[in-house]
Structure formats: structure tokens, C-alpha cells
Design a protein around this motif. Structure first.
Motif, PDB file in Angstrom:
ATOM      1  N   TRP A 144     -19.268 -25.413   9.070  1.00 13.88           N
ATOM      2  CA  TRP A 144     -20.590 -26.034   9.017  1.00 13.88           C
ATOM      3  C   TRP A 144     -20.981 -26.673  10.349  1.00 13.88           C
ATOM      4  O   TRP A 144     -22.158 -26.802  10.658  1.00 13.88           O
ATOM      5  N   ASP A 145     -19.988 -27.055  11.179  1.00 15.85           N
ATOM      6  CA  ASP A 145     -20.353 -27.660  12.465  1.00 15.85           C
ATOM      7  C   ASP A 145     -20.937 -26.636  13.442  1.00 15.85           C
ATOM      8  O   ASP A 145     -21.418 -27.004  14.515  1.00 15.85           O
ATOM      9  N   PHE A 146     -20.921 -25.359  13.080  1.00 12.17           N
ATOM     10  CA  PHE A 146     -21.603 -24.321  13.850  1.00 12.17           C
ATOM     11  C   PHE A 146     -23.095 -24.649  13.977  1.00 12.17           C
ATOM     12  O   PHE A 146     -23.745 -24.264  14.950  1.00 12.17           O
ATOM     13  N   PHE A 147     -23.627 -25.374  13.000  1.00 16.03           N
ATOM     14  CA  PHE A 147     -25.051 -25.688  12.951  1.00 16.03           C
ATOM     15  C   PHE A 147     -25.357 -27.132  13.356  1.00 16.03           C
ATOM     16  O   PHE A 147     -26.488 -27.594  13.170  1.00 16.03           O
ATOM     17  N   PHE A 148     -24.364 -27.829  13.905  1.00 13.68           N
ATOM     18  CA  PHE A 148     -24.540 -29.248  14.241  1.00 13.68           C
ATOM     19  C   PHE A 148     -24.272 -29.447  15.736  1.00 13.68           C
ATOM     20  O   PHE A 148     -23.135 -29.656  16.150  1.00 13.68           O
ATOM     21  N   PRO A 149     -25.308 -29.350  16.577  1.00 13.71           N
ATOM     22  CA  PRO A 149     -25.101 -29.430  18.030  1.00 13.71           C
ATOM     23  C   PRO A 149     -24.565 -30.787  18.476  1.00 13.71           C
ATOM     24  O   PRO A 149     -25.092 -31.839  18.079  1.00 13.71           O
ATOM     25  N   THR A 150     -23.512 -30.759  19.280  1.00 10.34           N
ATOM     26  CA  THR A 150     -22.968 -31.967  19.882  1.00 10.34           C
ATOM     27  C   THR A 150     -22.596 -31.702  21.330  1.00 10.34           C
ATOM     28  O   THR A 150     -22.128 -30.609  21.660  1.00 10.34           O
ATOM     29  N   ASP A 192     -18.320  -7.480  -4.647  1.00 10.48           N
ATOM     30  CA  ASP A 192     -17.296  -8.191  -5.412  1.00 10.48           C
ATOM     31  C   ASP A 192     -16.580  -9.254  -4.576  1.00 10.48           C
ATOM     32  O   ASP A 192     -15.522  -9.755  -4.968  1.00 10.48           O
ATOM     33  N   ALA A 193     -17.161  -9.624  -3.432  1.00 16.35           N
ATOM     34  CA  ALA A 193     -16.531 -10.617  -2.560  1.00 16.35           C
ATOM     35  C   ALA A 193     -16.561 -11.998  -3.211  1.00 16.35           C
ATOM     36  O   ALA A 193     -17.397 -12.292  -4.076  1.00 16.35           O
ATOM     37  N   THR A 194     -15.645 -12.851  -2.769  1.00 16.91           N
ATOM     38  CA  THR A 194     -15.591 -14.238  -3.216  1.00 16.91           C
ATOM     39  C   THR A 194     -15.825 -15.141  -2.021  1.00 16.91           C
ATOM     40  O   THR A 194     -15.324 -14.882  -0.932  1.00 16.91           O
ATOM     41  N   VAL A 195     -16.596 -16.209  -2.207  1.00 19.73           N
ATOM     42  CA  VAL A 195     -16.737 -17.218  -1.164  1.00 19.73           C
ATOM     43  C   VAL A 195     -15.921 -18.445  -1.567  1.00 19.73           C
ATOM     44  O   VAL A 195     -16.180 -19.069  -2.592  1.00 19.73           O
ATOM     45  N   PHE A 196     -14.903 -18.709  -0.787  1.00 16.61           N
ATOM     46  CA  PHE A 196     -14.083 -19.904  -0.984  1.00 16.61           C
ATOM     47  C   PHE A 196     -14.695 -21.034  -0.162  1.00 16.61           C
ATOM     48  O   PHE A 196     -15.289 -20.807   0.897  1.00 16.61           O
ATOM     49  N   TYR A 197     -14.537 -22.275  -0.632  1.00 15.72           N
ATOM     50  CA  TYR A 197     -15.076 -23.382   0.148  1.00 15.72           C
ATOM     51  C   TYR A 197     -14.206 -24.622  -0.033  1.00 15.72           C
ATOM     52  O   TYR A 197     -13.535 -24.810  -1.053  1.00 15.72           O
ATOM     53  N   ALA A 198     -14.238 -25.470   0.991  1.00 14.77           N
ATOM     54  CA  ALA A 198     -13.493 -26.727   0.987  1.00 14.77           C
ATOM     55  C   ALA A 198     -13.995 -27.555   2.155  1.00 14.77           C
ATOM     56  O   ALA A 198     -14.880 -27.139   2.907  1.00 14.77           O
ATOM     57  N   ASP A 199     -13.429 -28.736   2.329  1.00 12.14           N
ATOM     58  CA  ASP A 199     -13.861 -29.576   3.441  1.00 12.14           C
ATOM     59  C   ASP A 199     -13.198 -29.174   4.751  1.00 12.14           C
ATOM     60  O   ASP A 199     -13.800 -29.252   5.810  1.00 12.14           O
ATOM     61  N   SER A 200     -11.937 -28.739   4.694  1.00 10.06           N
ATOM     62  CA  SER A 200     -11.177 -28.443   5.901  1.00 10.06           C
ATOM     63  C   SER A 200     -11.007 -26.943   6.104  1.00 10.06           C
ATOM     64  O   SER A 200     -10.777 -26.198   5.159  1.00 10.06           O
ATOM     65  N   ASN A 201     -11.070 -26.516   7.359  1.00 10.62           N
ATOM     66  CA  ASN A 201     -10.814 -25.120   7.684  1.00 10.62           C
ATOM     67  C   ASN A 201      -9.344 -24.755   7.550  1.00 10.62           C
ATOM     68  O   ASN A 201      -8.997 -23.570   7.567  1.00 10.62           O
ATOM     69  N   GLY A 225     -16.235 -32.373   7.178  1.00 14.54           N
ATOM     70  CA  GLY A 225     -16.796 -33.707   6.999  1.00 14.54           C
ATOM     71  C   GLY A 225     -16.454 -34.707   8.071  1.00 14.54           C
ATOM     72  O   GLY A 225     -17.133 -35.726   8.214  1.00 14.54           O
ATOM     73  N   ALA A 226     -15.405 -34.457   8.861  1.00 19.16           N
ATOM     74  CA  ALA A 226     -15.072 -35.358   9.963  1.00 19.16           C
ATOM     75  C   ALA A 226     -15.962 -35.109  11.171  1.00 19.16           C
ATOM     76  O   ALA A 226     -16.024 -35.942  12.077  1.00 19.16           O
ATOM     77  N   TRP A 227     -16.628 -33.959  11.212  1.00 25.15           N
ATOM     78  CA  TRP A 227     -17.489 -33.594  12.337  1.00 25.15           C
ATOM     79  C   TRP A 227     -18.972 -33.682  11.985  1.00 25.15           C
ATOM     80  O   TRP A 227     -19.784 -34.041  12.821  1.00 25.15           O
TER      81      TRP A 227
END
Length: 249
Positions: A8-14, A75-84, A192-194
Motif C-alpha cells: 500500500w505504500d506504493f501509493f503514499f509518496p514520501t 480462480d486467483a486468490t488475493v491474500f492480505y495482511a498488514d505486513s509484507n 501500517g507502520a508506513w
């Protein structure tokens, strides 16, 4: 079989990740760690600094329509979590197949291929480990996958910061073009830390827009959405203002 990973930090310029350096770059000099303090509690301190300076809160941008250019298997699955870090555990075996991913494509503000001085080399990491959010791609490389890193378009140059991954990896600044690849699994990381909690609603919308079945990683530990630090900061300011008026009577 191919694996798509989006941080998600791909979309958060710093500025620290190579974004434009403005007049208030010091506001982004954030220590980061994947613990409850840096994922949740520390954002109240950070929002105070933005409000005190009068600088608008930074937001995510460019995520709308992101999924449209990717070919994702029905038939793909999208997994998600806070940490890579959990992306290190997603293999074709999770889908009932064998072997490594042919390719892992990461869209991220960071390359996640190991950083000095934590490890001197890939061989050093092989000996000592562990797998973490900053080196999880090493596991897929070790397993025989090709590894590709796509940095965000807001990054101004490949030279800042200077990248020294521990493995051979293709690193480019994303040009927004489609890849000639079909992805059999997707992993989405909130980081979430970024990325601040005031962007959590956008993250939910981004995750929901992915054309694949969403599955939360079982080991994931998070609050989502996180507490609204904007309201907390506003309440603090109102309380302080009220105390100031009482003290002047």
C-alpha cells in the motif's frame, strides 16, 4: 504460475522513499517498526506535528483503476495482511500446485530484497535468517523464482535512495503499462507502520476492487480500520483551548 504483491505504500509518496523533497520533509523522518506502537500509537504523535506546522495531511494517490491493467486468473486468490512478511509464505502449494512461482512481481516503495547492515550478503541471510518484511523476497528467489520490483511513479530517480539489494533483481520505476503475465495469486499489504490510519478507508476500497477472492492471512494481527487519530488530535486541541480559556478568567 505468477505472484503479484502490492504494498500500500506504493501509493503514499514520501521523501525518504525517493519522492519529491518539499519544504517539510522533516515531517516524514519517521522511524518504522512492525509493532503495535508504530502501526497504531505513534500516528497520533505524527499527526500533531502536521497540524502544528499547518501542513495538509499526506494522502495516498494513484490507486484508483490500478487493478485494471493486470490479468488475474479467474480462480486467483488475493491474500492480505498488514505486513509484507507474510508474502514469504505464499507459494503455488497454497493453490494446490507444485514448484516455485515462475515470477514474483512486487509493486512497492521499497525493494524488500534485504538491506545492509542487517545482512552482509544473500549467503549471510541464508545462514542466519530470519524472514521479515524487509527481506521476504529472498525466500522466493531462493526457491527459484524470478523477482521483479516496480517502484512507484512518484519516485524521482533510481539513484535516490541508492538501492543495494542482496540478490540480482530487476528494478524499474513503474510506467503504468500492463504486464504480459497472468497472475495466479495476489498479496496486498497495508504497511501500517508506513501508511497512516487516515488512509485505511482507501485501503479497504482498494482491496475490495481487486478482482479476486479476498482471504485474510490467518496469522495476521491488526485493527482495521485503526483508531481515528484525526478526531483524537482535534479533541486534544479543543480540550487545550478550553483549559486556556478557563485559565484566563
Amino acid at each position: 504460475m505468477n505472484f503479484l504483491v502490492v504494498d500500500w505504500d506504493f501509493f503514499f509518496p514520501t521523501p525518504t522513499a525517493g519522492g519529491p523533497v518539499g519544504d517539510h520533509a522533516s515531517l516524514y523522518a519517521w522511524p518504522v517498526a512492525e509493532d503495535a506502537t508504530h502501526v497504531e500509537a505513534i500516528w497520533l504523535r505524527r499527526i500533531r506535528a502536521f497540524r502544528a506546522t499547518g501542513v495538509p495531511l499526506p494522502r495516498v494517490s494513484g490507486f484508483e483503476g490500478f487493478w485494471d491493467r493486470f490479468r488475474i486468473a479467474p480462480d486467483a486468490t488475493v491474500f492480505y495482511a498488514d505486513s509484507n512478511a507474510w508474502a514469504s509464505q505464499i507459494f503455488p502449494t497454497n493453490l494446490g500446485a507444485e514448484g516455485p512461482w515462475e515470477a514474483v512481481h512486487l509493486y512497492d516503495a521499497h525493494h524488500d530484497c534485504g538491506y545492509a547492515p542487517n545482512h552482509r550478503s544473500f549467503e549471510d541471510w541464508q545462514r542466519r535468517g530470519p524472514i521479515s518484511a524487509e527481506n521476504w523476497l529472498l525466500g522466493h528467489y531462493w526457491n527459484g523464482s524470478q523477482v521483479f520490483v516496480h517502484f512507484p511513479p512518484w519516485r524521482e530517480s533510481m539513484k535516490r535512495p541508492t538501492e543495494r539489494p542482496l540478490i540480482p533483481v530487476s528494478m524499474v520505476i513503474d510506467d503504468g503499462q500492463a504486464l504480459d503475465v497472468t497472475f495466479n495469486a495476489v498479496y496486498v499489504c497495508r504497511s501500517g507502520a508506513w501508511v497512516p490510519p487516515w488512509c485505511d478507508g482507501d485501503f479497504s476500497a482498494f482491496l475490495a476492487a481487486c478482482p479476486a477472492k479476498p482471504v485474510e492471512v490467518p496469522q495476521n494481527q491488526w485493527n482495521h480500520p485503526r483508531p481515528d487519530v484525526r478526531r483524537m488530535a482535534e479533541l486534544e486541541e479543543r480540550l487545550k483551548a478550553g483549559e486556556g480559556r478557563r485559565g484566563s478568567v
